[in-house]
Design a protein around this motif. Structure first.
Motif, mmCIF file in Angstrom:
data_model
loop_
_atom_site.group_PDB
_atom_site.id
_atom_site.type_symbol
_atom_site.label_atom_id
_atom_site.label_comp_id
_atom_site.label_asym_id
_atom_site.label_seq_id
_atom_site.Cartn_x
_atom_site.Cartn_y
_atom_site.Cartn_z
ATOM 1 N N ARG A 33 1.227 -1.131 -0.337
ATOM 2 C CA ARG A 33 0.102 -0.125 0.223
ATOM 3 C C ARG A 33 0.668 1.322 0.339
ATOM 4 N NH1 ARG A 33 -3.505 -0.277 5.310
ATOM 5 N NH2 ARG A 33 -1.995 -2.006 5.862
ATOM 6 N N ASP A 51 3.897 -6.008 -3.777
ATOM 7 C CA ASP A 51 3.194 -7.752 -3.875
ATOM 8 C C ASP A 51 3.455 -8.638 -4.308
ATOM 9 O OD1 ASP A 51 0.922 -9.739 -4.687
ATOM 10 O OD2 ASP A 51 -0.137 -8.595 -5.615
ATOM 11 N N TYR A 89 -0.781 -16.544 0.766
ATOM 12 C CA TYR A 89 0.218 -17.095 1.074
ATOM 13 C C TYR A 89 0.750 -18.151 -0.387
ATOM 14 C CZ TYR A 89 -1.350 -15.793 5.446
ATOM 15 O OH TYR A 89 -0.625 -15.641 6.965
ATOM 16 N N ALA A 165 -0.966 -18.779 17.922
ATOM 17 C CA ALA A 165 -0.758 -17.345 18.065
ATOM 18 C C ALA A 165 -1.095 -17.123 18.690
ATOM 19 C CB ALA A 165 -2.561 -17.630 18.751
ATOM 20 N N ARG A 171 -2.282 -6.581 21.304
ATOM 21 C CA ARG A 171 -3.004 -7.469 20.317
ATOM 22 C C ARG A 171 -3.047 -8.210 21.632
ATOM 23 N NH1 ARG A 171 -1.238 -10.175 14.440
ATOM 24 N NH2 ARG A 171 -2.573 -8.341 13.602
HETATM 25 N N1 LIG Z 1 -1.521 -13.559 14.145
HETATM 26 C C1 LIG Z 1 -1.277 -14.875 14.444
HETATM 27 O O1 LIG Z 1 -1.820 -15.245 15.407
HETATM 28 C C2 LIG Z 1 -0.147 -15.616 13.397
HETATM 29 C C3 LIG Z 1 -0.416 -16.796 13.610
HETATM 30 C C4 LIG Z 1 0.362 -17.897 13.456
HETATM 31 C C5 LIG Z 1 1.507 -17.306 12.286
HETATM 32 N N2 LIG Z 1 1.208 -16.206 11.954
HETATM 33 C C6 LIG Z 1 2.034 -15.809 10.744
HETATM 34 O O2 LIG Z 1 2.554 -14.802 11.028
HETATM 35 C C7 LIG Z 1 3.509 -13.797 9.954
HETATM 36 C C8 LIG Z 1 3.278 -11.998 10.990
HETATM 37 O O3 LIG Z 1 1.657 -12.042 10.884
HETATM 38 P P1 LIG Z 1 1.465 -10.430 11.564
HETATM 39 O O4 LIG Z 1 0.626 -10.988 12.240
HETATM 40 O O5 LIG Z 1 2.625 -9.813 11.518
HETATM 41 O O6 LIG Z 1 0.557 -9.865 10.297
HETATM 42 P P2 LIG Z 1 -0.087 -8.569 9.470
HETATM 43 O O7 LIG Z 1 0.048 -7.707 10.844
HETATM 44 O O8 LIG Z 1 -1.851 -9.197 8.864
HETATM 45 O O9 LIG Z 1 0.671 -8.304 8.716
HETATM 46 C C9 LIG Z 1 1.064 -8.687 7.426
HETATM 47 C C10 LIG Z 1 1.382 -8.214 5.935
HETATM 48 O O10 LIG Z 1 1.688 -8.855 4.957
HETATM 49 C C11 LIG Z 1 1.427 -7.955 4.115
HETATM 50 N N3 LIG Z 1 0.646 -8.038 3.025
HETATM 51 C C12 LIG Z 1 -0.069 -8.668 2.327
HETATM 52 N N4 LIG Z 1 -0.402 -9.182 1.589
HETATM 53 C C13 LIG Z 1 0.717 -9.143 1.340
HETATM 54 C C14 LIG Z 1 1.187 -9.487 -0.891
HETATM 55 N N5 LIG Z 1 0.563 -10.260 -1.204
HETATM 56 N N6 LIG Z 1 2.865 -8.942 -0.828
HETATM 57 C C15 LIG Z 1 2.810 -8.695 0.016
HETATM 58 N N7 LIG Z 1 3.060 -8.356 1.241
HETATM 59 C C16 LIG Z 1 2.033 -8.391 1.866
HETATM 60 C C17 LIG Z 1 0.309 -6.743 4.710
HETATM 61 O O11 LIG Z 1 1.586 -4.848 4.548
HETATM 62 P P3 LIG Z 1 0.282 -4.465 3.375
HETATM 63 O O12 LIG Z 1 -1.118 -3.875 4.077
HETATM 64 O O13 LIG Z 1 0.891 -2.925 3.679
HETATM 65 O O14 LIG Z 1 1.222 -4.158 2.469
HETATM 66 C C18 LIG Z 1 0.502 -6.650 5.886
HETATM 67 O O15 LIG Z 1 0.818 -5.853 6.876
HETATM 68 C C19 LIG Z 1 2.291 -13.508 8.720
HETATM 69 O O16 LIG Z 1 2.994 -14.915 8.131
HETATM 70 C C20 LIG Z 1 1.251 -15.245 9.272
HETATM 71 O O17 LIG Z 1 0.549 -15.930 8.739
HETATM 72 C C21 LIG Z 1 0.889 -15.498 11.984
#
Ligand SMILES: NC(=O)c1ccc[n+]([C@@H]2O[C@H](COP(=O)([O-])OP(=O)(O)OC[C@H]3O[C@@H](n4cnc5c(N)ncnc54)[C@H](OP(=O)(O)O)[C@@H]3O)[C@@H](O)[C@H]2O)c1
Length: 298
Positions: A33, A51, A89, A165, A171
């Protein structure tokens, strides 16, 4: 080292802050963004609009980097359907697999996966247990992992951290569970949830990159907690109505996710010498030190 963090949300931003403060590495961060470019600029040497599903943009972002950390997730707190998961993903990891052969200087890939890939696995689950996802979301995460693992080469290491989680500043988890006060829930709430504090995710990601780790690690704290215990404690601590469980163990509690009896092991994490700053949830720490519950999580 020259490092790119692809996906700079909750975890990616905290990791960028950590490295930026240390000032030991050259850092690029990415966002999809344009309105976030200014916000992210103070965290890195370079911010790129990207992206990750676009191979050309990805190649450009990783061309001059030695390590890449993928912390991407479908944006926002909304529930995302399987198509949204695939778009984020799978398409991104397909792009990674397509471009890495053209990036000989990229020696390390690190990815934040999820313990949900274990799916139906039961008992004590360590990294030797093959994932058994049946539901669409964890299957997609498992497929994304496999694409990334296929990028391994003699000169390229792949580290996959399977996270519990995440909780931490902004959070906090008790408010989420307090919102269930007074409700009636299906099941007996006995499924265990494994948690990990954001600071410990940052610590482990930085360690994986700096050590050049290759392999899988379950990144969860020492004490999983049942959905029921967490909800009950959160409501009790806030003086709210308890939740009623209907006790039918053939129906899982809503949002429970994991099968009853599954416990994620963090033994490998410990054997690797990683010290957790937050080995248990504050609400459990409060049992050991009653004063701790009064302090907000940091
Ligand atoms: N949250 C949980 O409890 C949890 C649990 C297990 C694993 N995880 C994993 O931990 C990691 C970090 O999670 P988080 O909570 O930090 O996630 P988050 O706050 O939602 O941040 C993920 C970021 O990914 C970016 N993104 C989305 N689509 C994209 C794309 N196509 N290309 C490039 N960037 C993209 C977005 O950035 P912009 O909006 O700036 O583009 C978003 O800010 C993730 O891989 C998630 O699957 C999370």
């Amino acid at each position: 080292m020259r490092i790119a963090i692809v996906g700079c949300g909750y975890v990616g931003s905290a990791l960028a802050s950590h490295w930026h403060q240390q000032a030991q590495h050259w850092l690029r961060v990415t966002t999809t963004r344009s309105e976030r470019l200014v916000e992210l600029a103070p965290l890195a040497d370079d911010v790129q609009l990207l992206d990750a599903a676009d191979p050309d943009q990805l190649r450009q972002a990783l061309e001059t980097t030695e390590a890449a950390v993928f912390c991407l997730a479908p944006g926002g707190s909304r529930q995302v359907d399987a198509d949204g998961y695939e778009a984020t993903y799978l398409r991104s990891m397909e792009a990674v697999a397509a471009v890495v052969p053209q990036l000989p200087g990229l020696h390390q890939l690190v990815y934040t996966s999820s313990c949900s890939v274990y799916g139906e696995a039961t008992g004590l689950v360590d990294e030797t247990m093959p994932p058994q996802p049946l539901e669409p979301h964890p299957r997609i995460l498992r497929d994304a992992e496999e694409l990334l693992l296929g990028c391994r080469a003699p000169h390229r290491r792949v580290a996959i951290l399977r996270l519990g989680a995440i909780y931490g500043p902004g959070r906090e988890l008790e408010p989420r569970f307090r919102s269930l006060a007074g409700s009636r829930r299906q099941g007996d709430g006995s499924s265990l949830i494994s948690w990990i504090h954001r600071d410990d995710v940052v610590m482990a990601l930085a360690w994986a990159v700096e050590q050049g780790f290759d392999g899988l690690i379950n990144l969860v704290d020492d004490e999983p907690i049942s959905v029921r215990e967490l909800v009950d404690r959160s409501c009790r601590a806030a003086g709210l109505e308890p939740v009623t469980w209907d006790g039918d163990i053939t129906r899982p509690a809503e949002g429970a996710g994991a099968p009853t009896g599954r416990r994620i092991s963090n033994r490998r994490l410990r054997e690797l010498g990683l010290e957790l700053q937050h080995p248990r949830l504050p609400i459990l720490a409060a049992l050991l030190d009653p004063g701790a519950e009064l302090q907000p999580p940091s």
